[in-house]
Each structure stands twice: as structure tokens, then as C-alpha cells.
Motif scaffolding. Sequence first.
Motif: not given
Length: 333
Positions: A270-277
Motif C-alpha cells: 500500500a505505501s509503495d502504491v500510494d507513493r506511485m499515485i
Amino acid sequence: MPPWTYTTGYDLRGEIALLWGVLRAATKYEGLLLFTGRGRFKPEVLAVFLLSFLPRRWRPTIVFCGEAWEPNSEWRAVIDRIIVRFVDRAISCYALLSEDETRLFPLIWGIDPAKVCFVPYMYSLTKEEMQGYVEPGAYVFAGGNSFRDYEPLVEAARMMPEQHFVFATRKLKGHPNLPRNVQAGQVPTDEYVRLLRGARVVVVPLRMGTYRASGQQTYLNAMALKKPVIVSDALGVRSYVRHGENGLVVCATPESYVEALRWTLDPRNASDVDRMIESAYQDIVQRFNPEHHARTLISIMQTLFEGSTLGRQMSCSSGEVRHDPHGYSPTPE
């Protein structure tokens, strides 16, 4: 830019009106900014073909903006090349939507590379569509018709029976064997945007091996709504999507879609996806927005009016403009 109201399906009367509008505008204005892909019969291209027979001093400065032309085959390819040969006489610049196209376009059509440059495209959501809370949905969304290949994504859905998929497209009409977890069908524009807003993940399954870019509007709109995007590694995609930084770029096999979706949907990431977003959203704010797109095109027109040579050395994608994306209301294509 001669106005034209978009209608669903084929509209001969509208295309004739646009053709006539371009010809009339050419008698009134010093410069025209036209689009490469509007209409079934490309009335703006046909108008420039007719204008190319006028003496140079009677023609306005013309810039074509949009996607490159996909080559036809057999007898249509011969006709296309004849038309482009004459059209090119009247064109001062081709402002294309990807760096891949700027390299291929001159080779395919025999056009001077100095007349071609890259202009980043923009999200097309209206102010109203951008506003309000965008909640993460429970489905994977994919949409669009142009240069799409849904079959590998359908197979990926079959391999993920626990996940709901929504495909907004006519390309799966009459499909004989859709999995139970797939909902598919053409939808109106407002419903398309609603489904995009409610998606958990947005996939853009582009067709591989083409000579023009496509799908930018869908994945840029998804980025603007802070949705994680997964895009097949088709022509032009890497001008916008940096794999692992602001989205995921896959090789368009069912396995590659499954791997990317499972990684994106895994709570441990989730944290990596949020950073990507967030990285994708910053790209929208800084580069892929209506103001930056318009200013770049205006800059090209000004350069041509000043009598300067545009040249490949001109950085059409430079000069980042920061703004609040909620403050603009471009009309969706």
C-alpha cells in the motif's frame, strides 16, 4: 481552431461542416491549429490537402496536433501517401503526442524531421468531474475502444476469479466466453467517468505493434483522480508512464496483467502504491494538464510566426507550468 461538436458514431454532415469551417478559416486567419485525427474521414486533413494547391503566400501557417497516422495497407496505403505528400506542403509543424511518434512519423511518411516535435497531452476531466471525494472502488476498470486489445486482460480476469472487472468498451460485444467476474459494454461518457472515479485500479490494455500512440486520455484522467494505473508497453506509453514510479508498464500478456494487479491490490504494498499515485498526480499538476498543453502549442505558433526554424532541437515538452488542476475545465474528447 475551427469548432466541431462531437457526436456519437458517423456524422457525414458534421464532417462536411468541419471541412468547410477549416477552408473558411484559412481565408480569415494567419494561423490554424488543426487536429490530426478528428472524424472518420479526417476532414481537417482533407481541407489541408485542398489548401496545398494554393500558392504559398495565400496559405496560413498550419500546425497539426494530435496522434500520428496509422498506415493503411494495399490500395489505401497508396492513396494515403499521395494525400500526405500534398498535405505536407502546407504544414509548418506536426505536434505529436509521444516521443516514439516523433521518431517514427518522419520515417513512415517521408516528412522532414525538423517539422516534427513532441507535445505532452493532458487530462480531459472537467472541473466538476475533478471535484469531490473519489472513493476507491471494489473493481478493476478498463475502458476505451481505440487501439485496445482486451483478450489478454479477459484471460487475466479468468485467472483472478475473486476480483470484479468492469470493461467500458464495445470491443467485447458478443464475446462468446466472458468470465463471470467480468462486466463489459459500451457506456455513455458520463458513466465512463463515473466508473473511472470508482475504480480501485485502472488498466489500459493497448494493442502492441502499432505506429501511433493511444490511450493517453484514459490513463492521464486516472492519474488525475489518483488511481493506480497499469498500461501495456505500447508505442508512446513511456513518454508518460515511468514503470514503478508513476505507474506500471506491462508486456500485455495475461500473466503480466495478473502479476501487476496482484502487486497493486496487495495491502502489503500500500505505501509503495500510494507513493506511485502521488508521483503520477504531481506529473499531472506539472506537465500533463490543459494549461501546459495549450502554452506549448502557443509557443510553437509564436516561433513559426517569428520566422524561426522550429527544428528538432526545440524542446516542445519543456517549460513546466504549475497550476491547480481543479481550476480548468477542458472539454473531453
